[in-house]
Every structure is written in C-alpha cells, then in structure tokens.
Write a protein that holds these residues in place. Structure first.
Motif, short mmCIF file in Angstrom:
data_model
loop_
_atom_site.label_atom_id
_atom_site.label_comp_id
_atom_site.label_asym_id
_atom_site.label_seq_id
_atom_site.Cartn_x
_atom_site.Cartn_y
_atom_site.Cartn_z
N GLN A 61 0.84 -1.20 0.00
CA GLN A 61 0.00 0.00 0.00
C GLN A 61 0.87 1.25 0.00
O GLN A 61 0.56 2.22 -0.67
CB GLN A 61 -0.94 0.01 1.22
CG GLN A 61 -2.07 -0.99 1.12
CD GLN A 61 -2.98 -0.74 -0.08
OE1 GLN A 61 -3.24 0.39 -0.46
NE2 GLN A 61 -3.45 -1.82 -0.67
N GLY A 62 1.97 1.22 0.75
CA GLY A 62 2.90 2.35 0.75
C GLY A 62 3.50 2.58 -0.62
O GLY A 62 3.66 3.72 -1.05
N LEU A 63 3.83 1.50 -1.32
CA LEU A 63 4.37 1.63 -2.67
C LEU A 63 3.34 2.23 -3.61
O LEU A 63 3.65 3.10 -4.42
CB LEU A 63 4.81 0.26 -3.22
CG LEU A 63 6.02 -0.38 -2.59
CD1 LEU A 63 6.24 -1.78 -3.18
CD2 LEU A 63 7.26 0.47 -2.79
N LYS A 64 2.08 1.76 -3.51
CA LYS A 64 1.02 2.28 -4.37
C LYS A 64 0.80 3.77 -4.11
O LYS A 64 0.66 4.55 -5.04
CB LYS A 64 -0.28 1.52 -4.14
CG LYS A 64 -0.33 0.18 -4.82
CD LYS A 64 -1.60 -0.58 -4.52
CE LYS A 64 -2.82 0.10 -5.03
NZ LYS A 64 -4.04 -0.71 -4.85
N GLU A 65 0.78 4.17 -2.83
CA GLU A 65 0.55 5.57 -2.48
C GLU A 65 1.67 6.46 -2.98
O GLU A 65 1.45 7.57 -3.41
CB GLU A 65 0.37 5.70 -0.98
CG GLU A 65 -0.94 5.10 -0.49
CD GLU A 65 -1.02 5.01 1.03
OE1 GLU A 65 -0.12 5.52 1.72
OE2 GLU A 65 -2.00 4.41 1.50
N SER A 66 2.92 5.97 -2.94
CA SER A 66 4.04 6.79 -3.39
C SER A 66 4.10 6.90 -4.92
O SER A 66 4.75 7.78 -5.43
CB SER A 66 5.36 6.22 -2.86
OG SER A 66 5.64 4.97 -3.45
N ASN A 67 3.36 6.04 -5.62
CA ASN A 67 3.37 6.06 -7.09
C ASN A 67 2.06 6.59 -7.67
O ASN A 67 1.82 6.44 -8.86
CB ASN A 67 3.64 4.66 -7.64
CG ASN A 67 5.07 4.24 -7.41
OD1 ASN A 67 5.97 5.03 -7.61
ND2 ASN A 67 5.25 3.02 -6.98
N VAL A 68 1.22 7.21 -6.87
CA VAL A 68 -0.08 7.69 -7.35
C VAL A 68 0.08 8.69 -8.48
O VAL A 68 -0.65 8.67 -9.46
CB VAL A 68 -0.91 8.30 -6.19
CG1 VAL A 68 -2.12 9.04 -6.71
CG2 VAL A 68 -1.34 7.21 -5.23
N GLY A 69 1.06 9.55 -8.40
CA GLY A 69 1.24 10.59 -9.42
C GLY A 69 1.87 10.10 -10.70
O GLY A 69 1.96 10.82 -11.67
N CYS A 70 2.31 8.84 -10.75
CA CYS A 70 3.00 8.33 -11.94
C CYS A 70 2.03 7.92 -12.99
O CYS A 70 0.97 7.49 -12.78
CB CYS A 70 3.87 7.14 -11.56
SG CYS A 70 5.22 7.61 -10.46
#
Length: 70
Positions: A61-70
C-alpha cells in the motif's frame, strides 16, 4: 480463465496504438497482479526479511501511495 473483452485503437495508418478493456476486467487483472506480487514478497527466500501477509499488504500500500502521481 479470465476472459478479456478488448477494443483495439488504431491510428490513421491502421497501426495498433492502444487497447481498451472494461473497467471491471481491468480491476480483476490488477487484483490478480497484486495478489501475485504480495505472494512473491511473502515467499521470496532471497530477501533478507520475509514479510507476513499483513506486513506485505502494508508495504505494498505504501508503494502504491508513493506512485499515485505516476
């Protein structure tokens, strides 16, 4: 097996440039990939730390949240 209903998008020269699929099918594919990734994270013996299911989900989930803008 998951049946995927595809609509191909072509440019003016009839070159394939994209594919459209129904959102429900996309979400199912995404769920399958996430489950696979979480399983790999939990079972990968090469990692220094083996994650429990809840730890793997939290990490992912942390990985997904950090890549939201990609």
């Amino acid at each position: 097996m998951l049946e995927i209903h595809k609509n191909y998008i072509v440019d003016e020269n009839k070159n394939l440039i994209a594919v459209q699929i129904p959102i429900a099918e996309f979400e199912k594919i995404e769920e399958i990939l996430e489950d696979y990734f979480l399983g790999k994270m939990m079972a990968d013996e090469e990692d220094a730390e083996i994650l429990s299911k809840s730890e793997a989900i939290k990490y992912y989930q942390g990985l997904k949240e950090s890549n939201v803008g990609c």
